[in-house]
Write a protein that holds these residues in place. Structure first.
Motif, PDB file in Angstrom:
ATOM      1  N   TRP A   1     -23.124  -7.251   6.244  1.00 30.30           N
ATOM      2  CA  TRP A   1     -22.914  -8.369   7.171  1.00 30.30           C
ATOM      3  C   TRP A   1     -23.801  -8.313   8.426  1.00 30.30           C
ATOM      4  O   TRP A   1     -23.764  -9.227   9.234  1.00 30.30           O
ATOM      5  CB  TRP A   1     -21.444  -8.540   7.527  1.00 30.30           C
ATOM      6  CG  TRP A   1     -20.745  -7.361   8.167  1.00 30.30           C
ATOM      7  CD1 TRP A   1     -21.305  -6.287   8.788  1.00 30.30           C
ATOM      8  CD2 TRP A   1     -19.330  -7.171   8.239  1.00 30.30           C
ATOM      9  NE1 TRP A   1     -20.340  -5.431   9.236  1.00 30.30           N
ATOM     10  CE2 TRP A   1     -19.113  -5.944   8.922  1.00 30.30           C
ATOM     11  CE3 TRP A   1     -18.223  -7.900   7.819  1.00 30.30           C
ATOM     12  CZ2 TRP A   1     -17.835  -5.444   9.170  1.00 30.30           C
ATOM     13  CZ3 TRP A   1     -16.953  -7.400   8.071  1.00 30.30           C
ATOM     14  CH2 TRP A   1     -16.763  -6.186   8.728  1.00 30.30           C
TER      15      TRP A   1
ATOM     16  N   ALA B   1      -9.467  -9.293  -0.233  1.00 30.22           N
ATOM     17  CA  ALA B   1     -10.688 -10.052  -0.541  1.00 30.22           C
ATOM     18  C   ALA B   1     -10.736 -10.381  -2.031  1.00 30.22           C
ATOM     19  O   ALA B   1     -11.120 -11.478  -2.435  1.00 30.22           O
ATOM     20  CB  ALA B   1     -11.922  -9.246  -0.139  1.00 30.22           C
TER      21      ALA B   1
ATOM     22  N   ILE C   1       0.844  -1.201   0.000  1.00 33.93           N
ATOM     23  CA  ILE C   1       0.000   0.000   0.000  1.00 33.93           C
ATOM     24  C   ILE C   1       0.878   1.249   0.000  1.00 33.93           C
ATOM     25  O   ILE C   1       1.874   1.266   0.719  1.00 33.93           O
ATOM     26  CB  ILE C   1      -0.905  -0.035   1.258  1.00 33.93           C
ATOM     27  CG1 ILE C   1      -1.965  -1.145   1.088  1.00 33.93           C
ATOM     28  CG2 ILE C   1      -1.569   1.286   1.560  1.00 33.93           C
ATOM     29  CD1 ILE C   1      -2.688  -1.520   2.364  1.00 33.93           C
TER      30      ILE C   1
ATOM     31  N   GLY D   1     -12.081  -5.520   0.200  1.00 32.57           N
ATOM     32  CA  GLY D   1     -10.934  -4.730  -0.257  1.00 32.57           C
ATOM     33  C   GLY D   1     -10.011  -5.543  -1.152  1.00 32.57           C
ATOM     34  O   GLY D   1     -10.429  -6.507  -1.800  1.00 32.57           O
ATOM     35  N   GLY D   2      -8.732  -5.133  -1.174  1.00 34.20           N
ATOM     36  CA  GLY D   2      -7.754  -5.749  -2.074  1.00 34.20           C
ATOM     37  C   GLY D   2      -7.501  -7.217  -1.777  1.00 34.20           C
ATOM     38  O   GLY D   2      -7.456  -8.049  -2.698  1.00 34.20           O
TER      39      GLY D   2
ATOM     40  N   ASP E   1      -0.438 -13.261  -3.805  1.00 34.64           N
ATOM     41  CA  ASP E   1      -1.401 -13.531  -2.725  1.00 34.64           C
ATOM     42  C   ASP E   1      -2.308 -14.723  -3.054  1.00 34.64           C
ATOM     43  O   ASP E   1      -2.710 -15.460  -2.155  1.00 34.64           O
ATOM     44  CB  ASP E   1      -2.279 -12.298  -2.459  1.00 34.64           C
ATOM     45  CG  ASP E   1      -1.579 -11.297  -1.546  1.00 34.64           C
ATOM     46  OD1 ASP E   1      -0.612 -11.683  -0.854  1.00 34.64           O
ATOM     47  OD2 ASP E   1      -1.991 -10.117  -1.531  1.00 34.64           O
TER      48      ASP E   1
ATOM     49  N   GLN F   1       2.977 -16.648   0.240  1.00 35.06           N
ATOM     50  CA  GLN F   1       3.043 -15.663  -0.851  1.00 35.06           C
ATOM     51  C   GLN F   1       4.489 -15.176  -0.992  1.00 35.06           C
ATOM     52  O   GLN F   1       4.963 -14.907  -2.092  1.00 35.06           O
ATOM     53  CB  GLN F   1       2.032 -14.520  -0.696  1.00 35.06           C
ATOM     54  CG  GLN F   1       2.207 -13.562   0.468  1.00 35.06           C
ATOM     55  CD  GLN F   1       3.323 -12.542   0.254  1.00 35.06           C
ATOM     56  OE1 GLN F   1       3.601 -12.181  -0.880  1.00 35.06           O
ATOM     57  NE2 GLN F   1       3.941 -12.115   1.328  1.00 35.06           N
TER      58      GLN F   1
ATOM     59  N   TYR G   1      -1.926 -11.389  10.411  1.00 32.85           N
ATOM     60  CA  TYR G   1      -0.823 -12.156  11.009  1.00 32.85           C
ATOM     61  C   TYR G   1      -0.181 -11.433  12.195  1.00 32.85           C
ATOM     62  O   TYR G   1       0.723 -11.964  12.829  1.00 32.85           O
ATOM     63  CB  TYR G   1       0.244 -12.513   9.962  1.00 32.85           C
ATOM     64  CG  TYR G   1       0.680 -11.331   9.135  1.00 32.85           C
ATOM     65  CD1 TYR G   1       1.615 -10.420   9.620  1.00 32.85           C
ATOM     66  CD2 TYR G   1       0.148 -11.116   7.878  1.00 32.85           C
ATOM     67  CE1 TYR G   1       1.992  -9.334   8.866  1.00 32.85           C
ATOM     68  CE2 TYR G   1       0.516 -10.029   7.117  1.00 32.85           C
ATOM     69  CZ  TYR G   1       1.443  -9.143   7.614  1.00 32.85           C
ATOM     70  OH  TYR G   1       1.814  -8.057   6.871  1.00 32.85           O
TER      71      TYR G   1
ATOM     72  N   GLY H   1      -3.114 -16.011   9.667  1.00 34.16           N
ATOM     73  CA  GLY H   1      -2.623 -15.376   8.449  1.00 34.16           C
ATOM     74  C   GLY H   1      -1.142 -15.559   8.179  1.00 34.16           C
ATOM     75  O   GLY H   1      -0.648 -15.159   7.114  1.00 34.16           O
TER      76      GLY H   1
ATOM     77  N   MET I   1      -0.279 -17.735   4.974  1.00 36.06           N
ATOM     78  CA  MET I   1      -0.474 -17.039   3.680  1.00 36.06           C
ATOM     79  C   MET I   1       0.670 -16.053   3.444  1.00 36.06           C
ATOM     80  O   MET I   1       1.208 -15.963   2.329  1.00 36.06           O
ATOM     81  CB  MET I   1      -1.819 -16.324   3.665  1.00 36.06           C
ATOM     82  CG  MET I   1      -2.051 -15.507   2.406  1.00 36.06           C
ATOM     83  SD  MET I   1      -3.731 -14.842   2.346  1.00 36.06           S
ATOM     84  CE  MET I   1      -3.579 -13.609   1.062  1.00 36.06           C
TER      85      MET I   1
HETATM   86  P1  NAP Z   1      -8.116  -2.910   2.111  1.00 35.24           P
HETATM   87  O1  NAP Z   1      -7.989  -3.011   0.631  1.00 35.24           O
HETATM   88  O2  NAP Z   1      -8.020  -1.578   2.770  1.00 35.24           O
HETATM   89  O3  NAP Z   1      -9.541  -3.587   2.495  1.00 35.24           O
HETATM   90  C1  NAP Z   1      -9.974  -3.651   3.818  1.00 35.24           C
HETATM   91  C2  NAP Z   1     -11.429  -4.125   3.880  1.00 35.24           C
HETATM   92  O4  NAP Z   1     -11.778  -4.155   5.262  1.00 35.24           O
HETATM   93  C3  NAP Z   1     -12.421  -3.190   3.202  1.00 35.24           C
HETATM   94  O5  NAP Z   1     -13.534  -3.937   2.782  1.00 35.24           O
HETATM   95  C4  NAP Z   1     -12.825  -2.246   4.341  1.00 35.24           C
HETATM   96  O6  NAP Z   1     -14.113  -1.711   4.214  1.00 35.24           O
HETATM   97  C5  NAP Z   1     -12.838  -3.223   5.500  1.00 35.24           C
HETATM   98  N1  NAP Z   1     -12.627  -2.495   6.747  1.00 35.24           N
HETATM   99  C6  NAP Z   1     -11.577  -1.734   7.089  1.00 35.24           C
HETATM  100  N2  NAP Z   1     -11.742  -1.227   8.326  1.00 35.24           N
HETATM  101  C7  NAP Z   1     -12.965  -1.681   8.763  1.00 35.24           C
HETATM  102  C8  NAP Z   1     -13.697  -1.501   9.949  1.00 35.24           C
HETATM  103  N3  NAP Z   1     -13.254  -0.750  10.952  1.00 35.24           N
HETATM  104  N4  NAP Z   1     -14.910  -2.108  10.055  1.00 35.24           N
HETATM  105  C9  NAP Z   1     -15.393  -2.845   9.036  1.00 35.24           C
HETATM  106  N5  NAP Z   1     -14.729  -3.074   7.882  1.00 35.24           N
HETATM  107  C10 NAP Z   1     -13.526  -2.485   7.750  1.00 35.24           C
HETATM  108  O7  NAP Z   1      -7.036  -3.810   2.842  1.00 35.24           O
HETATM  109  P2  NAP Z   1      -6.418  -5.206   2.313  1.00 35.24           P
HETATM  110  O8  NAP Z   1      -5.196  -4.929   1.520  1.00 35.24           O
HETATM  111  O9  NAP Z   1      -7.515  -5.983   1.707  1.00 35.24           O
HETATM  112  O10 NAP Z   1      -5.899  -5.870   3.680  1.00 35.24           O
HETATM  113  C11 NAP Z   1      -6.815  -6.276   4.668  1.00 35.24           C
HETATM  114  C12 NAP Z   1      -6.127  -7.103   5.747  1.00 35.24           C
HETATM  115  O11 NAP Z   1      -5.569  -8.278   5.190  1.00 35.24           O
HETATM  116  C13 NAP Z   1      -4.988  -6.396   6.476  1.00 35.24           C
HETATM  117  O12 NAP Z   1      -5.108  -6.708   7.837  1.00 35.24           O
HETATM  118  C14 NAP Z   1      -3.750  -7.033   5.896  1.00 35.24           C
HETATM  119  O13 NAP Z   1      -2.661  -7.043   6.806  1.00 35.24           O
HETATM  120  C15 NAP Z   1      -4.241  -8.450   5.643  1.00 35.24           C
HETATM  121  N6  NAP Z   1      -3.478  -9.147   4.590  1.00 35.24           N
HETATM  122  C16 NAP Z   1      -2.832 -10.287   4.936  1.00 35.24           C
HETATM  123  C17 NAP Z   1      -2.122 -10.980   3.974  1.00 35.24           C
HETATM  124  C18 NAP Z   1      -1.379 -12.235   4.348  1.00 35.24           C
HETATM  125  O14 NAP Z   1      -0.506 -12.642   3.592  1.00 35.24           O
HETATM  126  N7  NAP Z   1      -1.680 -12.885   5.453  1.00 35.24           N
HETATM  127  C19 NAP Z   1      -2.091 -10.524   2.645  1.00 35.24           C
HETATM  128  C20 NAP Z   1      -2.790  -9.356   2.324  1.00 35.24           C
HETATM  129  C21 NAP Z   1      -3.493  -8.671   3.311  1.00 35.24           C
HETATM  130  P3  NAP Z   1     -14.387  -0.304   3.454  1.00 35.24           P
HETATM  131  O15 NAP Z   1     -14.141  -0.600   2.011  1.00 35.24           O
HETATM  132  O16 NAP Z   1     -15.796  -0.021   3.798  1.00 35.24           O
HETATM  133  O17 NAP Z   1     -13.398   0.673   4.019  1.00 35.24           O
END
Ligand code: NAP
Length: 285
Positions: free
Chosen positions: A179, A136, A68, A133-134, A107, A256, A228, A249, A252
């Motif tokens: 949800w 997902a 990001i 988000g990304g 990912d 990745q 994680y 996490g 993953m």
């Molecule tokens: P992102 O693109 O910002 O998406 C986050 C999602 O969570 C969006 O749908 C957002 O909703 C929702 N959200 C954020 N804050 C919220 C809250 N307070 N209440 C309800 N929903 C909320 O982020 P991302 O890149 O997808 O990453 C998300 C998570 O995945 C992070 O914790 C990241 O560390 C983790 N991750 C882990 C791995 C791994 O390898 N284990 C890889 C990638 C990401 P809105 O759209 O409404 O804001």
């Protein structure tokens, strides 16, 4: 030592100070006998990305991981994009082959490999994805590739959940919901797996979790949190207390990373070494 023995890598994003990648890749490079492979933080602010990409070429970096806010923006500066990254619309790994930059998204591979390690077969399952988000998007594509029978997206913003579902409609049965609705709660009752892709519960907000009643899940459903840090979130702790199998996490993240390492070097890293490095770093944070 000739200059061809030296290879440079980095994590490009803003901010990047929290990243575990330098420790993870440096440990793997050392263990594999690549002591002259250097991995550094590359903090690049929005608006400076073009110059940073030119820098990757002129400084002859072999590769960079991307985080990001640049995962989507960087795509227009690259020479080629791999098929998964194109579908997801985001790149998290760039490989430099003599000035030709190719973008990948590892990912999907990491997510599917983590499911496989947990002995979960996504084929024909009903998967519930929390968040739109990304991450997902990458997970949705992984589930579609493996022919999940039905995918339910639950998010705080139903428009975003539905828009994401619409993007994948040609790939499978996908629908998006608020949800908090009864409709979504009913769907939880037939889930084989529920995956948290929101940052709810991530350090330092460790007392948060998605507002989902896990008691509604059928017996044996896998509860997966891709966060994680911490490795065991409140979401997973709650699921464990209710007797559900869980997956964190970390796998993953590591898997990745293993795929990115393979793209950089053509070899597979020692995953145990990577895991130890990441766990050590998490403990020190
Ligand atoms: P992102 O693109 O910002 O998406 C986050 C999602 O969570 C969006 O749908 C957002 O909703 C929702 N959200 C954020 N804050 C919220 C809250 N307070 N209440 C309800 N929903 C909320 O982020 P991302 O890149 O997808 O990453 C998300 C998570 O995945 C992070 O914790 C990241 O560390 C983790 N991750 C882990 C791995 C791994 O390898 N284990 C890889 C990638 C990401 P809105 O759209 O409404 O804001």
């Amino acid at each position: 030592m000739s200059s061809s023995d030296i290879k440079n890598f980095g994590i490009l994003g803003y901010p990047v100070g929290h990243s575990l990648s330098p420790q993870m890749y440096t440990a793997a490079f050392k263990a594999a006998g690549f002591p002259n492979y250097n991995y550094i933080l590359l903090p690049v602010q929005a608006g400076k990305l073009f110059f940073a990409v030119e820098g990757i070429k002129s400084l002859e970096f072999r590769g960079v991981n991307v985080t990001i806010p640049h995962k989507s923006t960087i795509m227009k500066y690259l020479d080629a994009i791999d098929a998964d990254a194109m579908v997801i619309g985001a790149v998290n790994t760039v490989v430099n082959d003599g000035g030709m930059l190719t973008g990948y998204n590892t990912d999907v591979v990491g997510f599917l490999a983590a499911l496989s390690e947990a002995n979960f077969l996504p084929e024909d399952c009903h998967a519930v994805v929390l968040g739109a988000g990304g991450a997902a998007r990458a997970i949705l594509w992984g589930l579609c590739k493996r022919r999940a029978e039905y995918i339910t997206i639950g998010a705080r913003n139903p428009q975003k959940a539905q828009a994401l579902a619409n993007d994948f409609l040609s790939q499978g049965q996908v629908s998006g919901y608020d949800w908090l609705t009864d409709e979504f709660k009913e769907l939880l009752q037939t889930a084989d797996i529920v995956i948290n892709t929101t940052p709810l519960g991530m350090f330092p907000h460790v007392d948060d979790m998605p507002p989902v009643d896990l008691k509604l899940l059928p017996e044996g459903a896998l509860v997966y949190d891709i966060i994680y840090n911490p490795v065991e979130t409140k979401f997973l702790r709650t699921a464990k207390e209710l007797g559900f199998p869980t997956l964190d996490g970390l796998s993953m993240l590591l898997l990745q990373g293993r795929e990115a390492y393979r793209l950089y070097t053509g070899e597979l890293p020692d995953l145990k070494v990577m895991r130890r490095a990441v766990e050590r770093e998490l403990q020190s944070k």
